[in-house]
Structure formats: C-alpha cells, structure tokens
Scaffold this motif. Structure first.
Motif, short mmCIF file in Angstrom:
data_model
loop_
_atom_site.label_atom_id
_atom_site.label_comp_id
_atom_site.label_asym_id
_atom_site.label_seq_id
_atom_site.Cartn_x
_atom_site.Cartn_y
_atom_site.Cartn_z
N PRO A 156 14.86 90.09 43.28
CA PRO A 156 14.98 89.43 44.58
C PRO A 156 15.39 87.97 44.48
CG PRO A 156 13.03 90.82 44.54
CD PRO A 156 13.55 90.79 43.14
N GLY A 157 14.80 87.23 43.54
CA GLY A 157 15.16 85.82 43.40
C GLY A 157 16.59 85.64 42.95
N LEU A 158 17.04 86.44 41.97
CA LEU A 158 18.42 86.32 41.50
C LEU A 158 19.41 86.73 42.58
CD1 LEU A 158 18.10 87.79 37.89
CD2 LEU A 158 18.60 85.41 38.49
N ALA A 159 19.08 87.77 43.33
CA ALA A 159 19.98 88.24 44.38
C ALA A 159 20.12 87.24 45.51
CB ALA A 159 19.50 89.59 44.92
N ALA B 221 32.60 85.22 43.14
CA ALA B 221 32.04 86.21 42.23
C ALA B 221 31.56 87.42 43.00
CB ALA B 221 30.89 85.62 41.41
N SER B 222 31.43 88.52 42.28
CA SER B 222 30.82 89.74 42.83
C SER B 222 29.59 90.08 42.01
CB SER B 222 31.82 90.91 42.80
OG SER B 222 32.25 91.16 41.48
N ILE B 223 28.68 90.84 42.63
CA ILE B 223 27.41 91.18 41.98
C ILE B 223 27.29 92.70 41.90
CG2 ILE B 223 24.90 91.12 42.17
CD1 ILE B 223 25.06 88.44 43.45
N VAL B 224 26.84 93.17 40.76
CA VAL B 224 26.46 94.58 40.56
C VAL B 224 24.99 94.57 40.20
CG1 VAL B 224 26.80 96.67 39.21
CG2 VAL B 224 28.77 95.23 39.81
N GLU B 225 24.19 95.32 40.94
CA GLU B 225 22.74 95.31 40.75
C GLU B 225 22.25 96.70 40.39
OE1 GLU B 225 18.78 94.37 43.46
OE2 GLU B 225 20.61 93.23 43.81
N LEU B 226 21.45 96.78 39.33
CA LEU B 226 20.83 98.04 38.93
C LEU B 226 19.33 97.82 38.82
CD1 LEU B 226 23.23 99.31 36.10
CD2 LEU B 226 22.85 100.39 38.31
N ALA B 227 18.58 98.46 39.70
CA ALA B 227 17.13 98.31 39.72
C ALA B 227 16.49 99.61 39.23
CB ALA B 227 16.64 97.99 41.13
N TYR C 87 22.40 89.50 33.56
CA TYR C 87 20.99 89.11 33.63
C TYR C 87 20.17 90.38 33.40
CZ TYR C 87 22.83 84.82 35.59
OH TYR C 87 23.52 83.64 35.77
N LEU C 88 19.38 90.36 32.34
CA LEU C 88 18.70 91.57 31.89
C LEU C 88 17.21 91.33 31.76
CD1 LEU C 88 18.73 94.42 30.69
CD2 LEU C 88 19.39 93.42 28.50
N ALA C 89 16.42 92.09 32.52
CA ALA C 89 14.96 92.04 32.41
C ALA C 89 14.47 93.45 32.08
CB ALA C 89 14.33 91.55 33.71
N GLY C 90 13.59 93.55 31.09
CA GLY C 90 13.12 94.88 30.72
C GLY C 90 12.31 94.86 29.45
N GLN C 91 12.26 96.00 28.77
CA GLN C 91 11.45 96.12 27.56
C GLN C 91 12.19 96.92 26.51
OE1 GLN C 91 8.29 98.08 29.96
NE2 GLN C 91 8.26 99.65 28.37
N LEU C 92 11.92 96.57 25.25
CA LEU C 92 12.61 97.15 24.11
C LEU C 92 11.67 98.03 23.30
CD1 LEU C 92 14.62 94.04 22.84
CD2 LEU C 92 15.40 95.85 24.38
N HIS C 93 12.22 99.13 22.78
CA HIS C 93 11.49 100.05 21.92
C HIS C 93 12.39 100.46 20.77
CE1 HIS C 93 8.26 100.83 24.95
NE2 HIS C 93 9.23 100.47 25.77
N GLN D 253 14.67 80.08 40.59
CA GLN D 253 13.97 79.02 41.32
C GLN D 253 14.77 77.72 41.29
OE1 GLN D 253 10.52 77.43 39.34
NE2 GLN D 253 9.45 77.09 41.28
N VAL D 254 15.29 77.35 40.13
CA VAL D 254 16.06 76.11 40.01
C VAL D 254 17.34 76.20 40.83
CG1 VAL D 254 17.40 74.70 38.40
CG2 VAL D 254 15.11 75.48 37.77
N TRP D 255 18.05 77.29 40.71
CA TRP D 255 19.32 77.42 41.42
C TRP D 255 19.13 77.46 42.93
CZ3 TRP D 255 21.14 81.58 37.48
CH2 TRP D 255 21.78 80.96 36.41
N ARG D 256 18.08 78.13 43.38
CA ARG D 256 17.83 78.17 44.83
C ARG D 256 17.43 76.81 45.36
NH1 ARG D 256 13.90 83.10 45.99
NH2 ARG D 256 14.34 82.48 48.14
N GLY D 257 16.91 75.95 44.49
CA GLY D 257 16.57 74.59 44.91
C GLY D 257 17.76 73.66 44.96
#
Length: 415
Positions: free
Chosen positions: A32-35, A48-54, A79-85, A180-184
């Motif tokens: 949500p914050g990045l979008a 720019a264009s955005i592709v979002e995968l949730a 921009y990648l958030a997640g977990q590695l195995h 947060q920084v960019w939205r400010g």
C-alpha cells in the motif's frame, strides 16, 4: 531524484509469503505504501508504469510478469518483499509464494536463479532492485557464507534478516521506510535512502539491531569481500516431447479439464464460469494465456476460501491439466504431485480416489519426459508419493524404480 529525458520506466512491486503457518513476514503490507508513491518516483524517471503482484501462487505467473517488465526498454525498478528458503535437494534458493510449504518448495516457490537470469538480459545500469527479505535458518546460513547478488550491471539495495524469534511475523520496515520518505516529498540518493531505511528497520528488528545482512550496490556488508551471485541458470521451458511407452498400467490420464467445484469462486468483473474460455485458449495454442487465467482464479479462490480449500485445489488441478495440454510434462508432473501432497495434507487417505488419480497422473507425466536429468530430478518426490500411494494397479512403484535403474547406464549431464 528524477532523471530528465529518459524513456518511461517500469516498477515491479512483488510481495510474496506463504498463506500458512510457514509465513515469516507480512510481505503484502509493503505494497500500500509503495503503491501510493508516484510511479516516476519509484523508477527515477519522468513517467513510469507499475506492475503489482500481491501474494502470487504460481512461479510461472511470476516468471511471465518478470519477463515482460525485463523486456521493457526504459529503466526498471524491482521492489521485492518476502522470504527465502533453500531446496536442500537441489541446493537452490527460492522465494516463497502463497502456497509454498517446505515440502512443496520446488513446485510452488520462485527460484532466485530465475530472477538472476531474467535481469541479466537487460543493459548494465538500467536495473535497480530493492529487497526486504527474511531468510529461514538454512537460507540464512547460506547467505551469510556466500552473499546474495543479481549479477553484474544490477544495482541492489536491501536487507535480509533471520527469522524473528518465537515465530513472530516480521514487518517489511525497510521498504516501508522508502515509501514513507518519498510520500513526504524528499528525494535523497538511493545510497542515502538505503542507509536511512536500514537504520529504521534495525530499530524495529525483533532479532536485534545489527542482525540483518545489508545489501548495497551488489556488496553485502556482512559477507566475504567478493561475494558471487547465487548460481545462475536459465529457467527451462520444457519442449514438446514425444510420447514414450508407459512403464506400467494405470488410470488413463487424458481427460477434460477438471470439473469446477459445486460453487465456483467468483471475482468482480470475471465470468461466472471461466472454464470454457480457458479451455478455448489452451486448444488454440495460447497456453500462457490459459495458465495465467487459471492462476488468477486460483488466487481469487485462495483469498475467498483459503489456500487448502477444495476451490483452490480445483484450480491447482486445472493448472496441472493445462500443463499437460501444453505438452509440458515436467510442469504437469510437479503440479499433480503438489495436488496429491495438498490432498494428503488435508487428511485425505492414501486410498482416496482423488489422491490416487493425482499420483497416477503425476506418474504418467513423468513417463513422458525424455530428458534424463528431469527424470532423475523428479523421481525422488514421485517415489516418495508412490511409496505412500501405491495405487490400484500393481507394480507402479517398481516401474519408477526400474526406469531409474535403466538410466544408471546413461551418465548424467555434467558428470
């Protein structure tokens, strides 16, 4: 900092974590914050264009989207958030997706090698990747020893943390600090923003300040001086293969797409019954389109009913059958094995008709493989399933073992 005169950029926002007890990070909370940030700020371009995968469920869907954005001519920011195995059998690092469990890792997670490979086709300096990741204990140990990278020419900033204590769910605070920084309204250089975000995340880190591995311009701060990228290999797309004789008799695997659940999942703007359109696309040879449609419906079913619901498992079956229609026996075998494992995880018995059918179809697709390496790679999981689910036809397990014995005389590639 916006760069004038560039081609439009592309931002890929990917947040993924298992929708089960294996979740280590609330990855989707980063989106949500990045979008809410202007697309051009995410890419450093005027437009720019955005592709979002949730929380995607299918590694092939992720690969398709990644290939599309990697082919774009302008700058790319991921921009990648997640977990590695770590898949210990193949010694590969994977990004977990929504359906991933440790047992199904190689079928349901996204190999890090694929990310490395797809980004290496781009021009040097055109790609920036920002990651906020949690690594399970095996992956954490490996990354501490070997580092993590994406190959030459890719700018990498980010943070990889060990699991939070007491099975707590981590928050992607590093990426949230960027938003947060960019939205400010501030637009500091990425190196400065990386340092600020790392400090903000460390203050909230339940594993303790300084526990995380920081990544900056391809150099992990806590790794050996010259880290190598994780082993890179091109993701293989199985070619159409000739049919090979069946090694044993079993149920006929050729059948129409699985029938939908009694109450099919619904999604706003989507048809009440998508099966005719999916089947039409597959029969017309538009296999990628058919698989993508099925993945969308699977994702909707998981959100509405849960990842192990009959509705979600139905769409896993559909994708397995679509892979068969696309003459991708390795993919179909993997998906049918995932179906069987999911059914068994729901306490279905080994003599259950659906369980036996899933294993029979996985076995049949395995027999269609002509590549000895793929045969060997899939055999251990198939043998494990066949040991639990022998099936109604005698000799199925022995047929798998016999084929492997016949391959022993053929040297594996690279040996």
């Amino acid at each position: 900092m916006l760069i004038k005169g560039q081609e439009p950029g592309t931002a890929l926002l990917l947040a993924a974590a298992p929708a089960n007890k294996g979740r280590l990070i609330d990855a989707a909370s980063a989106l949500p914050g990045l979008a809410a940030v202007a697309p051009g700020v995410l890419t450093g371009t005027e437009a720019a264009s955005i592709v979002e995968l949730a929380d995607p469920v299918d590694p092939q869907t992720v690969l398709t989207r990644l290939r599309a954005v990697a082919a774009a001519p302008g700058p790319l920011s991921v921009y990648l958030a997640g977990q590695l195995h770590v898949d210990t059998r193949r010694n590969q690092v994977h990004l977990a997706l929504a359906r991933t469990t440790q047992a199904s890792l190689r079928y349901t997670a996204f190999p890090w090698d694929w990310l490395v490979h797809e980004l290496q086709v781009r021009g040097p300096g055109t790609t920036t990747v920002i990651v906020d990741l949690v690594a399970d204990p095996a992956a954490w140990q490996r990354l501490r020893q070997e580092g993590v990278g994406l190959g030459p020419g890719v700018r990498l900033y980010g943070r990889v943390a060990p699991p939070a204590p007491r099975r707590a769910i981590a928050s992607p605070d590093y990426v949230k600090a960027y938003a947060q920084v960019w939205r400010g309204g501030a637009r500091p250089p990425l190196a400065e923003l990386h340092a600020y975000a790392a400090n903000q995340a460390a203050q909230a880190d339940r594993a303790g300040p300084g526990a995380a591995l920081l990544l900056s311009a391809d150099i992990p701060s806590a790794a050996p001086p010259a880290p190598r990228p994780l082993p890179s290999a091109a993701p293989s797309t199985p070619r159409p293969l000739p049919s090979v004789p069946s090694a044993g008799t079993r149920a006929n695997p050729a059948r129409p797409l699985p029938s939908p659940p009694t109450v099919p999942p619904t999604a706003g703007g989507l048809p009440a019954d998508p099966h005719p359109a999916i089947l039409a696309a597959a029969r017309a040879g538009r296999h990628g389109e058919a698989a993508s449609m099925a993945a969308v419906w699977e994702s909707e079913a998981m959100r509405a009913h849960g990842p192990s619901s009959p509705q979600a498992l139905h769409w896993l079956e559909v994708r397995a059958d679509l892979a068969r229609l696309a003459r991708e026996p390795a993919r179909s075998c993997e998906l049918w094995m995932a179906c069987a494992q999911a059914l068994l995880a729901r306490r279905r018995t080994t003599d259950d008709a659906d369980v036996q059918a899933a294993v029979d179809r996985a076995h049949h697709q395995w027999e269609q493989l002509g590549d000895p390496e793929r045969v060997r790679a899939l055999a251990p999981d198939l043998i494990a399933l066949r040991t639990r689910v022998p099936g109604r036809q005698a000799g199925a397990l022995e047929a798998v073992q016999r084929r492997l014995e016949q391959l022993q005389a053929v040297p594996a590639a690279g040996r």
